[in-house]
Design a protein around this motif. Structure first.
Motif, PDB file in Angstrom:
ATOM      1  N   ALA A   1       0.836  -1.204   0.000  1.00 30.55           N
ATOM      2  CA  ALA A   1       0.000   0.000   0.000  1.00 30.55           C
ATOM      3  C   ALA A   1       0.867   1.249   0.000  1.00 30.55           C
ATOM      4  CB  ALA A   1      -0.935  -0.007   1.212  1.00 30.55           C
ATOM      5  N   GLY A   2       1.942   1.231   0.782  1.00 30.60           N
ATOM      6  CA  GLY A   2       2.859   2.371   0.817  1.00 30.60           C
ATOM      7  C   GLY A   2       3.511   2.596  -0.533  1.00 30.60           C
TER       8      GLY A   2
ATOM      9  N   LEU B   1       2.314   1.718  -3.502  1.00 34.68           N
ATOM     10  CA  LEU B   1       1.275   2.198  -4.412  1.00 34.68           C
ATOM     11  C   LEU B   1       0.986   3.682  -4.175  1.00 34.68           C
ATOM     12  CD1 LEU B   1      -0.810   1.573  -6.594  1.00 34.68           C
ATOM     13  CD2 LEU B   1      -2.388   0.917  -4.777  1.00 34.68           C
ATOM     14  N   ILE B   2       0.843   4.070  -2.928  1.00 34.18           N
ATOM     15  CA  ILE B   2       0.583   5.478  -2.601  1.00 34.18           C
ATOM     16  C   ILE B   2       1.767   6.344  -3.023  1.00 34.18           C
ATOM     17  CG2 ILE B   2       0.281   7.110  -0.685  1.00 34.18           C
ATOM     18  CD1 ILE B   2      -1.405   4.889   0.695  1.00 34.18           C
ATOM     19  N   GLY B   3       2.973   5.856  -2.781  1.00 32.59           N
ATOM     20  CA  GLY B   3       4.167   6.597  -3.196  1.00 32.59           C
ATOM     21  C   GLY B   3       4.223   6.799  -4.704  1.00 32.59           C
TER      22      GLY B   3
ATOM     23  N   LEU C   1       1.625   6.834  -6.744  1.00 30.43           N
ATOM     24  CA  LEU C   1       0.568   7.772  -7.119  1.00 30.43           C
ATOM     25  C   LEU C   1       0.939   9.216  -6.803  1.00 30.43           C
ATOM     26  CD1 LEU C   1      -2.580   5.765  -5.972  1.00 30.43           C
ATOM     27  CD2 LEU C   1      -1.834   6.194  -8.328  1.00 30.43           C
ATOM     28  N   ILE C   2       1.603   9.408  -5.678  1.00 33.36           N
ATOM     29  CA  ILE C   2       2.032  10.763  -5.303  1.00 33.36           C
ATOM     30  C   ILE C   2       3.100  11.265  -6.261  1.00 33.36           C
ATOM     31  CG2 ILE C   2       3.258  12.085  -3.527  1.00 33.36           C
ATOM     32  CD1 ILE C   2       1.737  10.448  -1.436  1.00 33.36           C
ATOM     33  N   SER C   3       4.045  10.400  -6.618  1.00 36.57           N
ATOM     34  CA  SER C   3       5.123  10.823  -7.505  1.00 36.57           C
ATOM     35  C   SER C   3       4.601  11.145  -8.912  1.00 36.57           C
ATOM     36  CB  SER C   3       6.233   9.782  -7.573  1.00 36.57           C
ATOM     37  OG  SER C   3       5.773   8.611  -8.220  1.00 36.57           O
ATOM     38  N   ARG C   4       3.559  10.491  -9.342  1.00 42.03           N
ATOM     39  CA  ARG C   4       2.963  10.764 -10.655  1.00 42.03           C
ATOM     40  C   ARG C   4       2.225  12.090 -10.674  1.00 42.03           C
ATOM     41  NH1 ARG C   4       0.195   5.478 -13.321  1.00 42.03           N
ATOM     42  NH2 ARG C   4       2.140   4.488 -13.967  1.00 42.03           N
ATOM     43  N   SER C   5       1.664  12.478  -9.552  1.00 42.52           N
ATOM     44  CA  SER C   5       0.858  13.699  -9.515  1.00 42.52           C
ATOM     45  C   SER C   5       1.700  14.967  -9.497  1.00 42.52           C
ATOM     46  CB  SER C   5      -0.067  13.687  -8.293  1.00 42.52           C
ATOM     47  OG  SER C   5       0.683  13.742  -7.100  1.00 42.52           O
TER      48      SER C   5
END
Length: 109
Positions: A97-98, A100-102, A104-108
């Motif tokens: 989960a960490g 995946l969240i990382g 997603l954050i880096s893509r944004s």
């Protein structure tokens, strides 16, 4: 997984409903206070009916809040038991989960 998500969405909906009910109760109480000086049989009758409805709404709201607190407590207990019974699986899920969240954050950015 979708059943768990639906359960979470249901809890959010219940919490929103309880919040909306709290607002309605507060508004009705304010209306009762504002009309306290009004005289007349119809006004008195309406005030009595509103007061009875508010009493019922308060009781239902208290029951609903207790149910949500109890379900939350049970969910926390079940999660705690699962983590204690499956520590490595829990660590893997948390790491995934960490990650995946990382991502997603880096893509944004």
């Amino acid at each position: 997984m979708s059943t768990k998500l639906a359960g979470v969405e249901g809890e959010v909906s219940k919490e929103r409903l309880m919040q909306d009910l709290r607002v309605i109760v507060a508004d009705a109480e304010e209306l009762l206070r504002a009309t306290a000086g009004q005289a007349g049989d119809k006004v008195a009758s309406a005030r009595e009916r509103i007061q009875e409805s508010l009493d019922v709404a308060r009781e239902r709201l208290a029951s609903a809040e207790q149910a949500v607190v109890e379900k939350t407590r049970l969910a926390a207990k079940a999660t705690d038991e699962y983590v204690h019974e499956n520590p490595w699986k829990s660590i893997g899920i948390a790491a995934g989960a960490g990650l995946l969240i990382g991502m997603l954050i880096s893509r944004s950015r």
